[in-house]
Design a protein around this motif. Structure first.
Motif, PDB file in Angstrom:
ATOM      1  N   ASP A  75       0.998  -1.240  -0.326  1.00 34.36           N
ATOM      2  CA  ASP A  75       0.357   0.293  -0.050  1.00 34.36           C
ATOM      3  C   ASP A  75       0.812   1.049   0.071  1.00 34.36           C
ATOM      4  OD1 ASP A  75      -2.328  -0.878  -0.353  1.00 34.36           O
ATOM      5  OD2 ASP A  75      -2.541  -1.293   2.209  1.00 34.36           O
ATOM      6  N   LEU A  78       2.120   1.903  -3.312  1.00 33.10           N
ATOM      7  CA  LEU A  78       1.008   2.183  -4.125  1.00 33.10           C
ATOM      8  C   LEU A  78       0.322   3.872  -4.043  1.00 33.10           C
ATOM      9  CD1 LEU A  78      -1.889  -0.694  -3.909  1.00 33.10           C
ATOM     10  CD2 LEU A  78      -0.290  -0.073  -6.756  1.00 33.10           C
ATOM     11  N   ILE A  79       0.764   4.026  -2.803  1.00 30.25           N
ATOM     12  CA  ILE A  79       0.873   5.412  -2.721  1.00 30.25           C
ATOM     13  C   ILE A  79       1.750   6.076  -3.248  1.00 30.25           C
ATOM     14  CG2 ILE A  79      -0.054   7.215  -0.664  1.00 30.25           C
ATOM     15  CD1 ILE A  79      -1.233   4.900   0.977  1.00 30.25           C
ATOM     16  N   GLU A  81       3.412   5.917  -5.558  1.00 29.73           N
ATOM     17  CA  GLU A  81       3.901   5.567  -7.094  1.00 29.73           C
ATOM     18  C   GLU A  81       2.259   6.642  -7.431  1.00 29.73           C
ATOM     19  OE1 GLU A  81       3.241   1.731  -8.518  1.00 29.73           O
ATOM     20  OE2 GLU A  81       5.098   1.361  -7.598  1.00 29.73           O
ATOM     21  N   LYS A  82       1.195   6.634  -6.702  1.00 29.54           N
ATOM     22  CA  LYS A  82       0.470   7.540  -7.473  1.00 29.54           C
ATOM     23  C   LYS A  82       0.655   9.338  -6.764  1.00 29.54           C
ATOM     24  CE  LYS A  82      -4.496   8.103  -6.002  1.00 29.54           C
ATOM     25  NZ  LYS A  82      -5.180   8.485  -7.209  1.00 29.54           N
ATOM     26  N   ALA A  83       1.405   9.464  -5.538  1.00 26.31           N
ATOM     27  CA  ALA A  83       1.685  10.673  -5.619  1.00 26.31           C
ATOM     28  C   ALA A  83       2.539  11.648  -6.222  1.00 26.31           C
ATOM     29  CB  ALA A  83       2.374  10.984  -4.003  1.00 26.31           C
ATOM     30  N   VAL A  85       3.893  11.919  -9.552  1.00 20.50           N
ATOM     31  CA  VAL A  85       3.258  12.272 -10.702  1.00 20.50           C
ATOM     32  C   VAL A  85       3.760  12.432 -11.982  1.00 20.50           C
ATOM     33  CG1 VAL A  85       1.669  13.711 -11.713  1.00 20.50           C
ATOM     34  CG2 VAL A  85       0.863  14.023  -9.835  1.00 20.50           C
ATOM     35  N   ASP A  95       3.295  17.497  -5.127  1.00 19.12           N
ATOM     36  CA  ASP A  95       2.838  15.900  -5.132  1.00 19.12           C
ATOM     37  C   ASP A  95       2.362  15.370  -4.194  1.00 19.12           C
ATOM     38  OD1 ASP A  95       3.739  15.924  -8.318  1.00 19.12           O
ATOM     39  OD2 ASP A  95       5.382  15.278  -6.872  1.00 19.12           O
ATOM     40  N   LEU A  99      -1.329  14.666  -3.472  1.00 14.79           N
ATOM     41  CA  LEU A  99      -2.004  13.481  -2.097  1.00 14.79           C
ATOM     42  C   LEU A  99      -3.091  13.206  -1.256  1.00 14.79           C
ATOM     43  CD1 LEU A  99      -1.955  10.358  -2.368  1.00 14.79           C
ATOM     44  CD2 LEU A  99       0.605  10.613  -0.913  1.00 14.79           C
ATOM     45  N   ASP A 102      -6.343  14.330  -2.276  1.00 19.83           N
ATOM     46  CA  ASP A 102      -6.700  12.979  -3.221  1.00 19.83           C
ATOM     47  C   ASP A 102      -8.098  12.749  -2.535  1.00 19.83           C
ATOM     48  OD1 ASP A 102      -7.452  10.551  -3.935  1.00 19.83           O
ATOM     49  OD2 ASP A 102      -6.565  11.133  -5.776  1.00 19.83           O
TER      50      ASP A 102
END
Length: 115
Positions: A75, A78-79, A81-83, A85, A95, A99, A102
């Motif tokens: 997790d 994943l967080i 990688e999402k942040a 950008v 970023d 995040l 979001d």
């Protein structure tokens, strides 16, 4: 004086920079940061242990461990990688602000931390 009473030099520098920013904003008629913006900046500076202005995956993992959050390593990745950008391998303040704003992350934090 602050360093003599145990405040770390990085924190003193951050306070000085915040005061400079506030004076600049007042002199140029710019909007002041909201409390949520300030809270996000503060959280970012706490997690950014080396003070380089970019959060590494290791810094993020260390923050999760320090706060004893129930977040799996998958997790966290994943967080992260999402942040990340721009896919630079680091998370900038911008970023991080995105995040934290979001809806997915807000939901996740509220669900896991029972806020």
């Amino acid at each position: 004086v602050l360093t003599r009473i145990g405040v770390e030099k990085a924190e003193v520098n951050a306070l000085i920079e915040e005061q400079r920013r506030s004076i600049y904003q007042e002199e140029h008629g710019l909007r002041k940061l909201s409390m949520s913006d300030e809270a996000i900046r503060e959280a970012f500076s706490v997690v950014d242990q080396d003070g380089n202005g970019v959060l590494s995956r290791d810094e993020m993992e260390q923050a999760v461990q320090t706060l004893d959050l129930d977040i799996s390593e998958d997790d966290i990745h994943l967080i992260f990688e999402k942040a990340d950008v721009a896919v630079t391998g680091g998370i900038t303040l911008e970023d991080f602000q995105s995040l934290m704003g979001d809806k997915f992350v807000k939901y996740w934090w509220e669900t896991h931390l029972k806020l």
